[in-house]
Design a protein around this motif. Structure first.
Motif, mmCIF file in Angstrom:
data_model
loop_
_atom_site.group_PDB
_atom_site.id
_atom_site.type_symbol
_atom_site.label_atom_id
_atom_site.label_comp_id
_atom_site.label_asym_id
_atom_site.label_seq_id
_atom_site.Cartn_x
_atom_site.Cartn_y
_atom_site.Cartn_z
ATOM 1 N N TYR A 116 -1.926 -1.952 -5.898
ATOM 2 C CA TYR A 116 -1.866 -0.954 -4.825
ATOM 3 C C TYR A 116 -0.427 -0.768 -4.336
ATOM 4 C CZ TYR A 116 -3.383 1.525 -0.602
ATOM 5 O OH TYR A 116 -3.569 2.465 0.383
ATOM 6 N N GLN A 117 0.302 -1.854 -4.191
ATOM 7 C CA GLN A 117 1.697 -1.762 -3.752
ATOM 8 C C GLN A 117 2.566 -1.023 -4.761
ATOM 9 O OE1 GLN A 117 3.299 -5.621 -2.454
ATOM 10 N NE2 GLN A 117 1.211 -6.282 -2.018
ATOM 11 N N ALA A 118 2.236 -1.153 -6.046
ATOM 12 C CA ALA A 118 3.033 -0.488 -7.072
ATOM 13 C C ALA A 118 2.774 1.011 -7.141
ATOM 14 C CB ALA A 118 2.757 -1.115 -8.436
ATOM 15 N N THR A 119 1.583 1.457 -6.775
ATOM 16 C CA THR A 119 1.246 2.881 -6.867
ATOM 17 C C THR A 119 1.518 3.650 -5.577
ATOM 18 O OG1 THR A 119 -1.046 2.304 -6.270
ATOM 19 C CG2 THR A 119 -0.522 2.503 -8.617
ATOM 20 N N ALA A 120 1.602 2.977 -4.439
ATOM 21 C CA ALA A 120 1.788 3.679 -3.160
ATOM 22 C C ALA A 120 3.105 4.448 -3.071
ATOM 23 C CB ALA A 120 1.651 2.680 -2.012
ATOM 24 N N PRO A 121 4.244 3.947 -3.561
ATOM 25 C CA PRO A 121 5.495 4.699 -3.388
ATOM 26 C C PRO A 121 5.662 5.896 -4.319
ATOM 27 C CG PRO A 121 5.902 2.339 -3.737
ATOM 28 C CD PRO A 121 4.511 2.627 -4.142
ATOM 29 N N VAL A 122 4.752 6.116 -5.268
ATOM 30 C CA VAL A 122 4.948 7.171 -6.260
ATOM 31 C C VAL A 122 5.051 8.555 -5.628
ATOM 32 C CG1 VAL A 122 3.925 8.306 -8.273
ATOM 33 C CG2 VAL A 122 3.897 5.812 -8.091
ATOM 34 N N PRO A 123 4.163 8.971 -4.706
ATOM 35 C CA PRO A 123 4.298 10.323 -4.131
ATOM 36 C C PRO A 123 5.596 10.539 -3.372
ATOM 37 C CG PRO A 123 2.109 9.437 -3.707
ATOM 38 C CD PRO A 123 2.928 8.313 -4.227
ATOM 39 N N LEU A 124 6.060 9.529 -2.660
ATOM 40 C CA LEU A 124 7.303 9.684 -1.905
ATOM 41 C C LEU A 124 8.505 9.906 -2.811
ATOM 42 C CD1 LEU A 124 6.944 7.050 0.957
ATOM 43 C CD2 LEU A 124 7.213 9.512 1.218
ATOM 44 N N TRP A 125 8.644 9.070 -3.832
ATOM 45 C CA TRP A 125 9.790 9.222 -4.727
ATOM 46 C C TRP A 125 9.686 10.496 -5.559
ATOM 47 C CZ3 TRP A 125 13.871 6.884 -3.484
ATOM 48 C CH2 TRP A 125 13.872 5.582 -2.981
#
Length: 426
Positions: free
Chosen positions: A287-296
């Protein structure tokens, strides 16, 4: 006869002048006319004499390679090569004198060169110096720039005081709760349920306080893969939002671990409790690895739109490259998650159940807890331990506690309730 003697004397004086002077002396036209009128001719007969240093002549001492040439003058009415012979003699003397003078000056320069130390360069003028190393120059630059760096750091701290305070608070909260959960897991049946409730309340209150403080930015949208309302969405804003989201996800799964500890032992045994904790941590890392994808992705594509079509094209290419790298990283984490799910469903057997005779031969005392055996297990090396004791041991090690024989292939460290401190920022 007198004329020959006078000519010899004049030639000797002229040769002495040529030795002392580095310039080439040419006979003038008047001298050539006089010699021609007198019917004199010069024939060079160079004879190499022994070189004797002169005490009062500094030029002869400085140039030991100068040779003296004796010239005999004979008169002849039909000879006309005297002037050219004398010119060649003068040229040879001047050339040898200038050559020896240049060698002596080069030797003096080479002897005096190592004696002179290069002067220290002035750092303020920017002149390079070979005597100072780059590290020393850097140290001096830092020493001179230290007051300005302190002033700049103070300005940055004051300007971002709220963000730094939030970061320090989240980090200290994580360290405290993570250590407390590991302690409660280690205590097994003696853990405090009141402590687990306090940790759960502390995590929930910290999360709510954080989102209430930054309610206008809607940071909670990052938890459901949406972009927050942060304008402008620059690099530092994205990094700050990703960091806060990562800590909040850690707090969420640490709260789940507290709930697992609050379950009664009749529903969740200690051995199955370790598998639940391990599965919770693996899911949390994915979950921690996939959460930043939309922001970046938004930062790389939409934020570059102000640069026009070339900037947008470059942003799309960078976003695609980021997605490829992210998919490769998620593939490795997904493989680890599948192994964890397989172990959670099937269980891991480190040994077989020990008989009463085997326990009697071992002394009826567990080498780990120094108490009576509780559900004794015999490992491959025939050593017997309590089932819970050896399960706790294999959370950190993969070998026998006594003979260090390798029993398992992988150390499942997340069974002790630990949470990874790795900050997923991309």
């Amino acid at each position: 006869m007198k004329l020959r003697v006078q000519n010899d004397r004049s030639d000797s004086r002229r040769a002495l002048k040529l030795r002392e002077s580095p310039t080439v002396m040419q006979p003038n036209s008047s001298e050539r006319g006089a010699h021609t009128g007198n019917g004199l001719s010069l024939t060079l007969q160079p004879e190499l004499l022994t070189r004797t240093p002169a005490s009062g002549n500094t030029a002869a001492a400085a140039s030991p390679e100068i040779t003296e040439v004796r010239v005999s003058m004979t008169s002849g009415p039909g000879e006309s090569g005297g002037a050219s012979s004398r010119r060649s003699r003068v040229n040879s003397h001047s050339h040898s004198h200038s050559h020896s003078h240049g060698q002596s000056r080069a030797q003096q320069h080479s002897h005096s060169e190592p004696e002179l130390d290069p002067p220290d360069s002035d750092l303020e003028s920017g002149e390079p110096s070979a005597s100072l190393s780059e590290l020393r120059c850097l140290f001096r630059w830092l020493q001179k720039s230290l007051p300005f760096l302190i002033i700049l750091c103070a300005k940055l701290v004051i300007q971002h005081a709220l963000g730094l305070a939030v970061g320090i608070g989240l980090f200290t909260t994580f360290l405290y709760v993570n250590k407390s959960i590991q302690t409660q897991v280690f205590l097994q049946d003696r853990h405090s349920k009141l402590q687990c409730i306090w940790l759960l309340i502390f995590l929930i209150s910290s999360t709510l306080l954080l989102y209430y403080t930054f309610v206008t930015e809607t940071l909670y949208h990052c938890l459901i893969f949406l972009s927050p309302t942060i304008e402008p969405l620059g690099f530092w804003e994205v990094l700050w939002a990703v960091g806060i989201t990562n800590f909040i996800i850690k707090f969420f799964f640490m709260g789940i671990k507290c709930l697992i500890l609050l379950l009664p032992s009749s529903l969740v045994t200690y051995r199955s409790q370790g598998r639940w904790l391990m599965l919770t941590e693996e899911v949390g890392q994915v979950y921690q690895a996939t959460a930043p994808v939309p922001l970046w992705f938004r930062y790389l594509v939409i934020y570059q739109e102000v640069d026009g079509t070339p900037g947008l094209t470059l942003g799309v290419l960078l976003a695609l490259l980021y997605l490829i790298l992210k998919l490769l990283g998620l593939y490795g984490q997904w493989t680890s998650l599948l192994k964890t799910v397989r172990i959670f469903l099937k269980g891991e057997h480190t040994g077989t159940a020990a008989t009463r005779s085997q326990c009697s031969e071992a002394g009826d005392v567990c080498p780990i807890c120094q108490g009576e055996y509780r559900e004794p297990r015999a490992l491959l090396c025939q050593h017997i331990f309590c089932d819970e004791c050896i399960a706790l041991w294999f959370n950190r090690e993969k070998s026998c506690p006594l003979f260090r024989t390798v029993i398992t292939e992988k150390v499942y460290k997340w069974r002790d309730g630990a949470t990874s401190p790795h900050l997923q920022v991309y």
